[in-house]
Design a protein around this motif. Structure first.
Motif, PDB file in Angstrom:
ATOM      1  N   ARG A 188       0.835  -1.209   0.000  1.00 33.86           N
ATOM      2  CA  ARG A 188       0.000   0.000   0.000  1.00 33.86           C
ATOM      3  C   ARG A 188       0.866   1.253   0.000  1.00 33.86           C
ATOM      4  N   TYR A 189       1.954   1.207   0.718  1.00 33.17           N
ATOM      5  CA  TYR A 189       2.851   2.367   0.713  1.00 33.17           C
ATOM      6  C   TYR A 189       3.409   2.595  -0.692  1.00 33.17           C
ATOM      7  N   VAL A 190       3.870   1.530  -1.341  1.00 28.44           N
ATOM      8  CA  VAL A 190       4.457   1.667  -2.678  1.00 28.44           C
ATOM      9  C   VAL A 190       3.428   2.209  -3.664  1.00 28.44           C
ATOM     10  N   ALA A 191       2.170   1.746  -3.541  1.00 30.19           N
ATOM     11  CA  ALA A 191       1.130   2.198  -4.460  1.00 30.19           C
ATOM     12  C   ALA A 191       0.814   3.670  -4.281  1.00 30.19           C
ATOM     13  N   ARG A 192       0.960   4.180  -3.053  1.00 32.57           N
ATOM     14  CA  ARG A 192       0.572   5.564  -2.767  1.00 32.57           C
ATOM     15  C   ARG A 192       1.740   6.527  -2.672  1.00 32.57           C
ATOM     16  N   SER A 193       2.960   6.034  -2.684  1.00 31.54           N
ATOM     17  CA  SER A 193       4.111   6.868  -2.348  1.00 31.54           C
ATOM     18  C   SER A 193       4.265   8.076  -3.267  1.00 31.54           C
ATOM     19  N   THR A 194       4.013   7.895  -4.560  1.00 32.49           N
ATOM     20  CA  THR A 194       4.201   9.010  -5.493  1.00 32.49           C
ATOM     21  C   THR A 194       3.187  10.120  -5.279  1.00 32.49           C
ATOM     22  N   ALA A 195       2.050   9.804  -4.673  1.00 30.14           N
ATOM     23  CA  ALA A 195       1.015  10.825  -4.460  1.00 30.14           C
ATOM     24  C   ALA A 195       1.140  11.512  -3.108  1.00 30.14           C
ATOM     25  N   LEU A 196       2.052  11.029  -2.265  1.00 30.64           N
ATOM     26  CA  LEU A 196       2.192  11.597  -0.920  1.00 30.64           C
ATOM     27  C   LEU A 196       3.016  12.880  -0.938  1.00 30.64           C
ATOM     28  N   ASP A 197       2.724  13.745   0.001  1.00 30.59           N
ATOM     29  CA  ASP A 197       3.548  14.923   0.213  1.00 30.59           C
ATOM     30  C   ASP A 197       4.953  14.453   0.621  1.00 30.59           C
ATOM     31  N   PRO A 198       6.027  15.097   0.120  1.00 31.75           N
ATOM     32  CA  PRO A 198       7.386  14.633   0.427  1.00 31.75           C
ATOM     33  C   PRO A 198       7.650  14.471   1.923  1.00 31.75           C
ATOM     34  N   GLU A 199       7.187  15.417   2.716  1.00 30.35           N
ATOM     35  CA  GLU A 199       7.420  15.321   4.159  1.00 30.35           C
ATOM     36  C   GLU A 199       6.689  14.122   4.757  1.00 30.35           C
ATOM     37  N   ALA A 200       5.437  13.925   4.333  1.00 32.68           N
ATOM     38  CA  ALA A 200       4.670  12.781   4.834  1.00 32.68           C
ATOM     39  C   ALA A 200       5.283  11.472   4.350  1.00 32.68           C
ATOM     40  N   ARG A 201       5.764  11.455   3.083  1.00 28.54           N
ATOM     41  CA  ARG A 201       6.384  10.237   2.555  1.00 28.54           C
ATOM     42  C   ARG A 201       7.642   9.878   3.348  1.00 28.54           C
ATOM     43  N   ALA A 202       8.459  10.876   3.668  1.00 31.16           N
ATOM     44  CA  ALA A 202       9.686  10.610   4.434  1.00 31.16           C
ATOM     45  C   ALA A 202       9.365  10.096   5.832  1.00 31.16           C
ATOM     46  N   ARG A 203       8.348  10.700   6.450  1.00 33.31           N
ATOM     47  CA  ARG A 203       7.989  10.276   7.810  1.00 33.31           C
ATOM     48  C   ARG A 203       7.457   8.848   7.818  1.00 33.31           C
ATOM     49  N   LEU A 204       6.583   8.529   6.848  1.00 32.80           N
ATOM     50  CA  LEU A 204       6.002   7.193   6.791  1.00 32.80           C
ATOM     51  C   LEU A 204       7.051   6.157   6.399  1.00 32.80           C
ATOM     52  N   ALA A 205       7.945   6.522   5.461  1.00 33.00           N
ATOM     53  CA  ALA A 205       9.006   5.587   5.051  1.00 33.00           C
ATOM     54  C   ALA A 205       9.919   5.258   6.224  1.00 33.00           C
ATOM     55  N   GLY A 206      10.227   6.262   7.046  1.00 31.51           N
ATOM     56  CA  GLY A 206      11.079   6.015   8.207  1.00 31.51           C
ATOM     57  C   GLY A 206      10.466   5.017   9.174  1.00 31.51           C
ATOM     58  N   ARG A 207       9.181   5.144   9.401  1.00 33.50           N
ATOM     59  CA  ARG A 207       8.513   4.217  10.319  1.00 33.50           C
ATOM     60  C   ARG A 207       8.481   2.804   9.746  1.00 33.50           C
ATOM     61  N   LEU A 208       8.232   2.699   8.419  1.00 32.60           N
ATOM     62  CA  LEU A 208       8.184   1.372   7.807  1.00 32.60           C
ATOM     63  C   LEU A 208       9.557   0.704   7.806  1.00 32.60           C
ATOM     64  N   VAL A 209      10.600   1.477   7.477  1.00 33.99           N
ATOM     65  CA  VAL A 209      11.944   0.899   7.439  1.00 33.99           C
ATOM     66  C   VAL A 209      12.366   0.418   8.816  1.00 33.99           C
ATOM     67  N   SER A 210      12.083   1.205   9.842  1.00 34.93           N
ATOM     68  CA  SER A 210      12.481   0.802  11.197  1.00 34.93           C
ATOM     69  C   SER A 210      11.800  -0.494  11.614  1.00 34.93           C
ATOM     70  N   HIS A 211      10.611  -0.770  11.077  1.00 37.02           N
ATOM     71  CA  HIS A 211       9.905  -1.988  11.450  1.00 37.02           C
ATOM     72  C   HIS A 211      10.245  -3.162  10.537  1.00 37.02           C
ATOM     73  N   LEU A 212      10.375  -2.893   9.236  1.00 37.15           N
ATOM     74  CA  LEU A 212      10.514  -3.992   8.277  1.00 37.15           C
ATOM     75  C   LEU A 212      11.957  -4.414   8.030  1.00 37.15           C
ATOM     76  N   ALA A 213      12.891  -3.477   8.136  1.00 35.02           N
ATOM     77  CA  ALA A 213      14.282  -3.819   7.818  1.00 35.02           C
ATOM     78  C   ALA A 213      14.801  -5.003   8.636  1.00 35.02           C
ATOM     79  N   PRO A 214      14.575  -5.050   9.963  1.00 33.79           N
ATOM     80  CA  PRO A 214      15.042  -6.227  10.705  1.00 33.79           C
ATOM     81  C   PRO A 214      14.415  -7.524  10.203  1.00 33.79           C
ATOM     82  N   ARG A 215      13.155  -7.460   9.759  1.00 36.65           N
ATOM     83  CA  ARG A 215      12.495  -8.654   9.243  1.00 36.65           C
ATOM     84  C   ARG A 215      13.103  -9.099   7.917  1.00 36.65           C
TER      85      ARG A 215
END
Length: 581
Positions: A188-215
């Motif tokens: 869902r993030y990938v599908a919506r990322s291009t339409a997100l505001d840059p600041e919101a995209r960076a904030r959401l990407a940071g939260r996803l990376v912190s959770h998914l990268a260890p997995r």
């Protein structure tokens, strides 16, 4: 919100929240403001260069008409003819649909937007509409309640593993590393990322990376590429892993995996036709493609039911819901509007509806004419009371009336050059007054009652004052030619408001909400007919009423207009109604 299609398949919609709706409204209001600036600044400058002075009055009339159409027609046009989306709603990913998920009709769009005058009260603040939205479980304002509509969020199309050419070519790179919920969130993030505001995209990407990268076996602090690129690449790799195990749709079920593999091509063909029909309309497709589209829609609807039964992943179910919902909106879209249907409605449908709903119209007439007669009688007996009812300008006009009559001048005199301007302004003003009388019905009819009584007192005060000054013929020669049609239209619009408001007092055996929607759509048809009558009345008031024709000619014209109006409302469409009955 979950609705059931005629194919007995449930499709869910995400309701739009208060903040996104107001953001869309702000964008639309900025567009309207920009258009009005062009109308009142750019067009006059152009007109001074292009138009001869003899046409200045026509030019001003056009400006008034365009301004009125933009202010009152912007939302009705886009929502009624552009599948429930204004430019602001499209930018925010919102859409207006009817209860049940059906595409919004023109009548529903008219109801919800004419009631903006109540929802936006106090002016500009939208306090009434905002409060109702916060108290309603479906975030509906008063206009939505009366129209039977709801605003939903457009859902981004999700990327299935079977959609990826790389996934199909590469096969499996190992077992999936993310759970179904985690992969769905990433997709869902990938599908919506291009339409997100840059600041919101960076904030959401940071939260996803912190959770998914260890997995995924990575350290979030050692990601060398941008967080967004890391997530896109991780999604692609995880999709490849899943492609070899049945794809995203597997969801731990062999049946779901088989469904995805077997139906992917059919879904692809369906989505291709869906894209073509969404851009140009279903009627633009060849007959064979329409037949094929309908068959694939039914097949995809059945696949949605199977996917739920097989326990498929959230992503697959979500995507199928979106495709089925889009096809549902195209297949069950209201029929095309045409001038022929409009002519047929004016010729018979509207007068037949007036006769069918004569009771609230007669009640509206009583609320208008009884205060008018009472006020006129009271002021005729005691003219000093006029100062308590009428503005100073009207008192001064009555004082000057005798002198103007002696000089052979009429109640109002307008140069021929500016008669079109006067007609356009009068029509716009009268329609706005009628909108208030109609929209007040949503307040259990109380707003309509106040509007009718207030106008009755105002008109009665003028009649009583001029009659006390011996200027009754002088006044009636001006108001009767257009007043017969104008006051009838106001009574019809007032009756429409009372009919809509009666749903809250006398709903019958059905719920108030259901009855409000049914009566609201009938009421807006009555209002539309009244608006057409006001166009005629405004034209007469702009050209005939202020003319220097003898009083006898004007009285004869008024009698003729009254007879024709009565003949139209009492007989037009009667034969067709009897045949249908």
């Amino acid at each position: 919100m979950e609705v059931e299609t005629p194919e007995h398949v449930a499709v869910s919609y995400q309701l739009a929240d208060l903040g996104s709706r107001f953001a869309a409204l702000l964008l639309d209001e900025l567009i309207i403001g920009g258009v009005l600036l062009v109308i009142w600044i750019g067009l006059p400058v152009l007109g001074m260069i292009v138009l001869p002075s003899a046409l200045y009055g026509v030019g001003l009339a056009v400006l008034i008409a365009l301004s009125f159409l933009v202010m009152w027609g912007y939302f009705v046009y886009f929502e009624g003819f552009r599948d429930g989306q204004t430019p602001g709603k499209r930018r925010l990913g919102l859409r207006v649909v009817q209860d049940g998920g059906y595409p919004v009709t023109l009548r529903a769009a008219a109801v919800r937007n004419l009631l903006r005058v109540v929802d936006s009260f106090p002016p500009v603040t939208w306090l009434v509409g905002g409060t109702v939205m916060m108290l309603n479980a479906s975030t509906k304002r008063l206009g939505d309640l009366a129209a039977g509509t709801v605003v939903v969020r457009e859902r981004s199309e999700l990327l299935l593993a079977a959609d990826s050419d790389e996934a199909a070519a590469a096969g499996s790179d190992g077992a999936p590393r993310l759970s179904e919920a985690e992969f769905t969130a990433l997709a869902r993030y990938v599908a919506r990322s291009t339409a997100l505001d840059p600041e919101a995209r960076a904030r959401l990407a940071g939260r996803l990376v912190s959770h998914l990268a260890p997995r995924l076996g990575d350290d979030p602090k050692r990601v060398t590429v941008s967080l967004n690129d890391y997530l896109v690449r991780s999604h692609r790799e995880e999709a490849r892993r899943r492609a070899g195990q049945g794809g995203v749709g597997a969801g731990g079920s062999a049946q779901a995996a088989l469904l995805l593999r077997r139906q992917s091509r059919a879904w692809g063909r369906y989505r291709q036709l869906l894209g073509l029909a969404g851009k140009r309309g279903l009627s633009s497709l060849p007959e064979a493609d329409v037949t094929r589209f309908a068959a694939l829609y039914r097949e995809t609807s059945a696949d949605l039911a199977r996917a739920r039964t097989y326990g498929a992943s959230d992503e697959l179910v979500y995507s199928l819901e979106r495709w089925v919902g889009a096809g549902h909106n195209l297949l069950y879209r209201p029929g095309a509007r045409s001038l022929r249907r409009l002519r047929g409605w004016l010729a018979g449908g509207f007068p037949a509806l007036v006769r069918r709903r004569w009771r609230p119209i007669v009640l509206a007439a009583a609320l208008l004419y009884l205060p008018m007669l009472a006020t006129a009688g009271a002021i005729y007996r005691e003219p000093a009371r006029a100062r308590q009812v009428l503005p100073a300008t009207m008192l001064a006009r009555a004082e000057e009336g005798a002198q103007r009559q002696a000089e052979g001048k009429g109640y109002v005199e307008v140069p021929d050059l500016y008669m079109p301007t006067m007609a356009s302004g009068i029509i716009a003003n009268n329609v706005q007054v009628t909108i208030l009388a109609f929209a007040g019905g949503i307040l259990a009819g109380l707003g309509t009652v106040l509007a009718l009584v207030f106008n009755g007192v105002s008109i009665g005060g003028v009649i009583g004052l001029f009659a006390a000054c011996g200027l009754d013929a002088y006044l009636f020669a001006f108001i009767l030619p257009h007043g017969v049609i104008e006051l009838t239209a106001i009574c019809i619009a007032g009756g429409a408001g009372l009919w809509m408001g009666s749903a809250l007092w006398l709903p019958g055996r059905r719920s108030r909400r259901e009855v409000l929607v049914v009566r609201g759509r009938e009421a807006v048809s009555l209002f539309a007919g009244a608006a057409v009558l006001l166009l005629l009345a405004g034209t007469i008031e702009g050209f005939l009423s202020p003319s220097r024709l003898p009083h006898a000619v004007k009285f004869a014209a008024a009698a003729l207009f009254a007879a024709l109006l009565a003949l139209y409302l009492l007989t037009a469409g009667r034969r067709r109604s009897e045949e249908e009955g």
